[in-house]
Write a protein that holds these residues in place. Sequence first.
Motif, PDB file in Angstrom:
ATOM      1  N   GLN A 149       3.950   1.608  -0.693  1.00 22.18           N
ATOM      2  CA  GLN A 149       4.573   1.641  -2.218  1.00 22.18           C
ATOM      3  C   GLN A 149       3.755   2.562  -3.299  1.00 22.18           C
ATOM      4  OE1 GLN A 149       5.982  -2.310  -2.861  1.00 22.18           O
ATOM      5  NE2 GLN A 149       7.625  -2.335  -1.744  1.00 22.18           N
ATOM      6  N   LYS A 150       2.458   1.968  -3.205  1.00 24.92           N
ATOM      7  CA  LYS A 150       1.433   2.421  -4.237  1.00 24.92           C
ATOM      8  C   LYS A 150       1.451   3.962  -3.894  1.00 24.92           C
ATOM      9  CE  LYS A 150      -1.009  -1.668  -5.529  1.00 24.92           C
ATOM     10  NZ  LYS A 150      -1.555  -2.553  -4.708  1.00 24.92           N
ATOM     11  N   GLU A 151       1.287   4.323  -2.762  1.00 23.79           N
ATOM     12  CA  GLU A 151       1.182   5.669  -2.121  1.00 23.79           C
ATOM     13  C   GLU A 151       2.465   6.513  -2.773  1.00 23.79           C
ATOM     14  OE1 GLU A 151      -1.152   8.572  -1.063  1.00 23.79           O
ATOM     15  OE2 GLU A 151      -1.729   6.499  -0.567  1.00 23.79           O
ATOM     16  N   LEU A 189       4.159   6.008  -5.302  1.00 22.76           N
ATOM     17  CA  LEU A 189       4.109   6.200  -6.747  1.00 22.76           C
ATOM     18  C   LEU A 189       3.123   7.329  -6.934  1.00 22.76           C
ATOM     19  CD1 LEU A 189       3.851   2.572  -8.239  1.00 22.76           C
ATOM     20  CD2 LEU A 189       5.780   4.111  -8.493  1.00 22.76           C
ATOM     21  N   GLU A 190       2.114   7.377  -6.174  1.00 20.81           N
ATOM     22  CA  GLU A 190       0.916   8.421  -6.679  1.00 20.81           C
ATOM     23  C   GLU A 190       1.664   9.927  -5.986  1.00 20.81           C
ATOM     24  OE1 GLU A 190      -1.386   7.841  -7.960  1.00 20.81           O
ATOM     25  OE2 GLU A 190      -2.548   9.971  -7.504  1.00 20.81           O
ATOM     26  N   ASP A 238       0.926  -1.289  -0.018  1.00 22.46           N
ATOM     27  CA  ASP A 238      -0.199   0.097   0.086  1.00 22.46           C
ATOM     28  C   ASP A 238       0.809   1.193  -0.147  1.00 22.46           C
ATOM     29  OD1 ASP A 238      -2.117  -1.499   0.083  1.00 22.46           O
ATOM     30  OD2 ASP A 238      -2.582  -1.198   2.201  1.00 22.46           O
ATOM     31  N   LYS A 269       5.169   2.630 -15.684  1.00 19.06           N
ATOM     32  CA  LYS A 269       4.543   2.445 -14.213  1.00 19.06           C
ATOM     33  C   LYS A 269       3.334   2.607 -14.416  1.00 19.06           C
ATOM     34  CE  LYS A 269       8.313   4.395 -11.878  1.00 19.06           C
ATOM     35  NZ  LYS A 269       8.787   5.413 -10.855  1.00 19.06           N
ATOM     36  N   PRO A 270       2.058   1.877 -13.588  1.00 16.04           N
ATOM     37  CA  PRO A 270       2.439   0.736 -12.572  1.00 16.04           C
ATOM     38  C   PRO A 270       2.872  -0.368 -13.346  1.00 16.04           C
ATOM     39  CG  PRO A 270       0.176   1.115 -12.943  1.00 16.04           C
ATOM     40  CD  PRO A 270       0.779   2.085 -13.952  1.00 16.04           C
TER      41      PRO A 270
END
Length: 237
Positions: free
Chosen positions: A163-165, A167-168, A161, A213-214
């Motif tokens: 890591q996704k944050e 990227l955002e 979670d 990405k993603p």
Amino acid sequence: MAIELRDLHKSFLVSGRTRPVLRGLNLTLREGEITAVVGRSGCGKTTLLRILAGLEPWDAGEIAAPAGVRMGMVFQEARLMPWLNVRANIAFSGRNGRMAPERVQELITRVGLSGYGGAYPAQLSGGMRQRVSLARALAYEPDWLLMDEPFSALDYFTRADMQKELLEIQRAERRGILLVTHNLDEALFLADQVVLLQDGRVAQACDLRMWQKPRDPVSREAAAWKRKLLDCMEETR
Ligand SMILES: Nc1ncnc2c1ncn2[C@@H]1O[C@H](COP(=O)(O)OP(=O)(O)OP(=O)(O)O)[C@@H](O)[C@H]1O
Ligand SMILES: [Mg+2]
């Protein structure tokens, strides 16, 4: 706002002896990109971050950074203020030490800590404290996030979670990120370039920008990129 490190040198004096840590390090941190730094324990990753954050002087060489660039640091250990609750720890890093309560709440939600705003650091787990530390760095609205193994204490799912944050944060907020990690899969999933630090220098810099990405961490493409990264790292072992 790229940052250029040129021929950077840094030594520490330990028990009367000079011990070099950085010995001519050259690195370009490109604007809005994620650079992952890997390397053996003691190779100088934290030292590099501390120099960039302005917490440690360097001996020789040059750092070319735009004037007024804002650096937000996520330390290897969370370093929260134990006498302040989560909300206050975050708000403290806002401009002029203040922040709108809604913005504080938004950051708390982003790092998955809804309901813990009133908790004190001693009442949190290590991984929760790390996430407060990330929220606090974001409160500072930095141009660059300097992160020292920020997810090391997190379980698999929370780490994914976060890591996704990240990227955002890179995509939507256009912040550059320098991420120290011991996890090559994490570097592969997140980074635009992966840099191997060895003997006080950048021994290898692998360019991953061509991989969009993603990224799917278990795709055939991922396996091919991992092979490429490992080959790249192996060359210098
Ligand atoms: N304040 C200091 N005084 C003396 N030596 C130091 C100091 N800070 C770091 N060092 C030395 O510099 C070297 C690099 O330390 P650093 O903390 O940068 O390593 P690291 O790559 O972050 O390691 P790790 O992966 O274990 O966190 C080590 O040999 C360490 O002993
Ligand atoms: Mg370190």
